[in-house]
Motif scaffolding. Structure first.
Motif, PDB file in Angstrom:
ATOM      1  N   MET A   1       0.796  -1.033  -0.018  1.00 45.93           N
ATOM      2  CA  MET A   1       0.052   0.051  -0.178  1.00 45.93           C
ATOM      3  C   MET A   1       0.788   1.154   0.008  1.00 45.93           C
ATOM      4  N   SER A   2       0.613   2.110  -0.972  1.00 46.95           N
ATOM      5  CA  SER A   2       1.243   3.388  -0.967  1.00 46.95           C
ATOM      6  C   SER A   2       0.884   4.650  -0.183  1.00 46.95           C
ATOM      7  N   GLU A   3       1.845   5.128   0.649  1.00 47.92           N
ATOM      8  CA  GLU A   3       1.258   6.370   1.418  1.00 47.92           C
ATOM      9  C   GLU A   3       1.209   7.293   0.761  1.00 47.92           C
ATOM     10  N   LYS A   4       0.287   8.330   0.889  1.00 46.33           N
ATOM     11  CA  LYS A   4      -0.053   9.697   0.124  1.00 46.33           C
ATOM     12  C   LYS A   4       0.730  10.668   1.054  1.00 46.33           C
ATOM     13  N   ASN A   5       1.092  11.752   0.755  1.00 46.44           N
ATOM     14  CA  ASN A   5       1.863  12.691   1.449  1.00 46.44           C
ATOM     15  C   ASN A   5       0.663  13.918   1.561  1.00 46.44           C
ATOM     16  N   ASN A   6      -0.249  13.884   0.867  1.00 43.33           N
ATOM     17  CA  ASN A   6      -1.124  15.086   0.748  1.00 43.33           C
ATOM     18  C   ASN A   6      -0.470  16.335   0.227  1.00 43.33           C
ATOM     19  N   GLU A   7       0.334  16.025  -0.512  1.00 43.19           N
ATOM     20  CA  GLU A   7       0.891  17.146  -1.144  1.00 43.19           C
ATOM     21  C   GLU A   7       0.280  17.694  -2.307  1.00 43.19           C
ATOM     22  N   VAL A   8       0.378  19.245  -2.316  1.00 48.36           N
ATOM     23  CA  VAL A   8      -0.342  20.030  -3.410  1.00 48.36           C
ATOM     24  C   VAL A   8       0.577  20.087  -4.400  1.00 48.36           C
ATOM     25  N   ASP A   9       0.245  19.636  -5.452  1.00 49.55           N
ATOM     26  CA  ASP A   9       1.012  19.555  -6.356  1.00 49.55           C
ATOM     27  C   ASP A   9       0.839  20.916  -7.414  1.00 49.55           C
ATOM     28  N   LYS A  10      -0.314  21.110  -7.422  1.00 44.22           N
ATOM     29  CA  LYS A  10      -0.413  22.363  -8.451  1.00 44.22           C
ATOM     30  C   LYS A  10      -1.730  22.984  -7.991  1.00 44.22           C
ATOM     31  N   VAL A  11      -1.916  24.422  -8.016  1.00 44.65           N
ATOM     32  CA  VAL A  11      -3.312  25.136  -7.634  1.00 44.65           C
ATOM     33  C   VAL A  11      -3.368  26.201  -8.928  1.00 44.65           C
ATOM     34  N   GLU A  12      -4.334  25.861  -9.398  1.00 41.72           N
ATOM     35  CA  GLU A  12      -4.879  26.899 -10.476  1.00 41.72           C
ATOM     36  C   GLU A  12      -6.427  27.699 -10.250  1.00 41.72           C
ATOM     37  N   LYS A  13      -6.782  28.485 -10.994  1.00 41.88           N
ATOM     38  CA  LYS A  13      -8.082  29.125 -10.553  1.00 41.88           C
ATOM     39  C   LYS A  13      -9.245  28.227 -10.272  1.00 41.88           C
ATOM     40  N   ASP A  14      -9.436  27.241 -10.801  1.00 46.63           N
ATOM     41  CA  ASP A  14     -10.510  26.470 -10.420  1.00 46.63           C
ATOM     42  C   ASP A  14     -10.362  24.898 -10.129  1.00 46.63           C
ATOM     43  N   PHE A  15      -9.208  24.806 -10.003  1.00 43.54           N
ATOM     44  CA  PHE A  15      -8.931  23.294  -9.716  1.00 43.54           C
ATOM     45  C   PHE A  15      -7.430  23.284  -8.876  1.00 43.54           C
ATOM     46  N   ILE A  16      -7.492  21.896  -8.074  1.00 47.57           N
ATOM     47  CA  ILE A  16      -6.091  21.626  -7.354  1.00 47.57           C
ATOM     48  C   ILE A  16      -5.565  20.398  -7.752  1.00 47.57           C
ATOM     49  N   MET A  17      -4.372  20.067  -7.676  1.00 48.64           N
ATOM     50  CA  MET A  17      -3.909  18.905  -7.719  1.00 48.64           C
ATOM     51  C   MET A  17      -3.373  18.323  -6.497  1.00 48.64           C
ATOM     52  N   ILE A  18      -3.751  17.433  -5.818  1.00 44.66           N
ATOM     53  CA  ILE A  18      -3.248  16.791  -4.793  1.00 44.66           C
ATOM     54  C   ILE A  18      -2.755  15.311  -4.953  1.00 44.66           C
ATOM     55  N   ASP A  19      -1.554  15.001  -4.503  1.00 45.05           N
ATOM     56  CA  ASP A  19      -1.099  13.551  -4.765  1.00 45.05           C
ATOM     57  C   ASP A  19      -1.524  13.043  -6.132  1.00 45.05           C
ATOM     58  N   ASP A  20      -1.230  13.932  -7.099  1.00 41.47           N
ATOM     59  CA  ASP A  20      -1.632  13.430  -8.485  1.00 41.47           C
ATOM     60  C   ASP A  20      -3.211  13.222  -8.918  1.00 41.47           C
ATOM     61  N   GLU A  21      -3.991  13.719  -8.016  1.00 42.11           N
ATOM     62  CA  GLU A  21      -5.319  13.839  -8.370  1.00 42.11           C
ATOM     63  C   GLU A  21      -5.919  15.141  -8.429  1.00 42.11           C
ATOM     64  N   ARG A  22      -6.914  15.412  -9.481  1.00 45.09           N
ATOM     65  CA  ARG A  22      -7.407  16.753  -9.713  1.00 45.09           C
ATOM     66  C   ARG A  22      -8.501  16.713  -9.164  1.00 45.09           C
ATOM     67  N   HIS A  38      -8.007  29.165   0.803  1.00 42.77           N
ATOM     68  CA  HIS A  38      -6.989  29.516   1.785  1.00 42.77           C
ATOM     69  C   HIS A  38      -5.503  28.824   1.256  1.00 42.77           C
ATOM     70  N   ILE A  39      -5.869  27.580   0.442  1.00 41.30           N
ATOM     71  CA  ILE A  39      -4.643  26.957   0.156  1.00 41.30           C
ATOM     72  C   ILE A  39      -3.957  27.929  -1.286  1.00 41.30           C
ATOM     73  N   LYS A  40      -4.893  28.491  -2.175  1.00 45.57           N
ATOM     74  CA  LYS A  40      -4.705  29.238  -3.190  1.00 45.57           C
ATOM     75  C   LYS A  40      -3.885  30.396  -2.859  1.00 45.57           C
ATOM     76  N   ASP A  41      -4.539  31.047  -1.748  1.00 47.93           N
ATOM     77  CA  ASP A  41      -3.895  32.197  -1.297  1.00 47.93           C
ATOM     78  C   ASP A  41      -2.642  31.952  -0.495  1.00 47.93           C
ATOM     79  N   LEU A  42      -2.252  31.084   0.062  1.00 48.02           N
ATOM     80  CA  LEU A  42      -0.972  30.583   0.822  1.00 48.02           C
ATOM     81  C   LEU A  42      -0.111  30.334  -0.312  1.00 48.02           C
ATOM     82  N   SER A  43      -0.292  29.688  -1.384  1.00 55.90           N
ATOM     83  CA  SER A  43       0.585  29.189  -2.239  1.00 55.90           C
ATOM     84  C   SER A  43       0.913  30.446  -3.272  1.00 55.90           C
ATOM     85  N   GLU A  44       0.079  31.501  -3.348  1.00 56.85           N
ATOM     86  CA  GLU A  44       0.500  32.709  -3.953  1.00 56.85           C
ATOM     87  C   GLU A  44       1.487  33.571  -3.146  1.00 56.85           C
ATOM     88  N   ARG A  45       1.050  33.745  -1.724  1.00 59.63           N
ATOM     89  CA  ARG A  45       1.980  34.271  -0.752  1.00 59.63           C
ATOM     90  C   ARG A  45       3.411  33.613  -0.841  1.00 59.63           C
TER      91      ARG A  45
END
Length: 83
Positions: A1-22, A38-45
Motif C-alpha cells: 500500500m502506498s502512503e500519500k503525502n497529501n502534497e499539493v502539486d498545483k493550484v490554479e484558478k478552479d482546480f487543485i492537484m493533490i497527490d496527482d489527483e485533480r 486558503h490554499i490558493k492564497d497561501l500558495s500565491e503568498r
C-alpha cells in the motif's frame, strides 16, 4: 500500500492537484471551497515571498560588496593591507 503525502502539486484558478489527483472547485462543497481558497492564497503568498527573498538576498549582497570595496579602499589609502 502506498502512503500519500497529501502534497499539493498545483493550484490554479478552479482546480487543485493533490497527490496527482485533480479536484475541481465547482465539485467541492462550501467548506472545501473555503479551504481551497486558503490554499490558493497561501500558495500565491509563498511564491511572492520566494521572489521577494531573492530580491532581498541580492540587495544584501550588493551592500556587502559595497562595504568590502570601501573597506579595501580605506585600507589602501591608509597604506596597510589590513584593517
Amino acid at each position: 500500500m502506498s502512503e500519500k503525502n497529501n502534497e499539493v502539486d498545483k493550484v490554479e484558478k478552479d482546480f487543485i492537484m493533490i497527490d496527482d489527483e485533480r479536484y475541481n472547485l465547482e465539485d467541492m462543497n462550501e467548506n472545501e471551497q473555503g479551504i481551497f481558497m486558503h490554499i490558493k492564497d497561501l500558495s500565491e503568498r509563498i511564491a511572492h515571498n520566494k521572489y521577494t527573498m531573492i530580491q532581498l538576498e541580492v540587495g544584501k549582497q550588493g551592500f556587502v560588496n559595497a562595504l568590502k570595496e570601501s573597506l579595501d579602499k580605506s585600507a589602501e589609502d591608509n597604506g596597510d593591507g589590513q584593517s
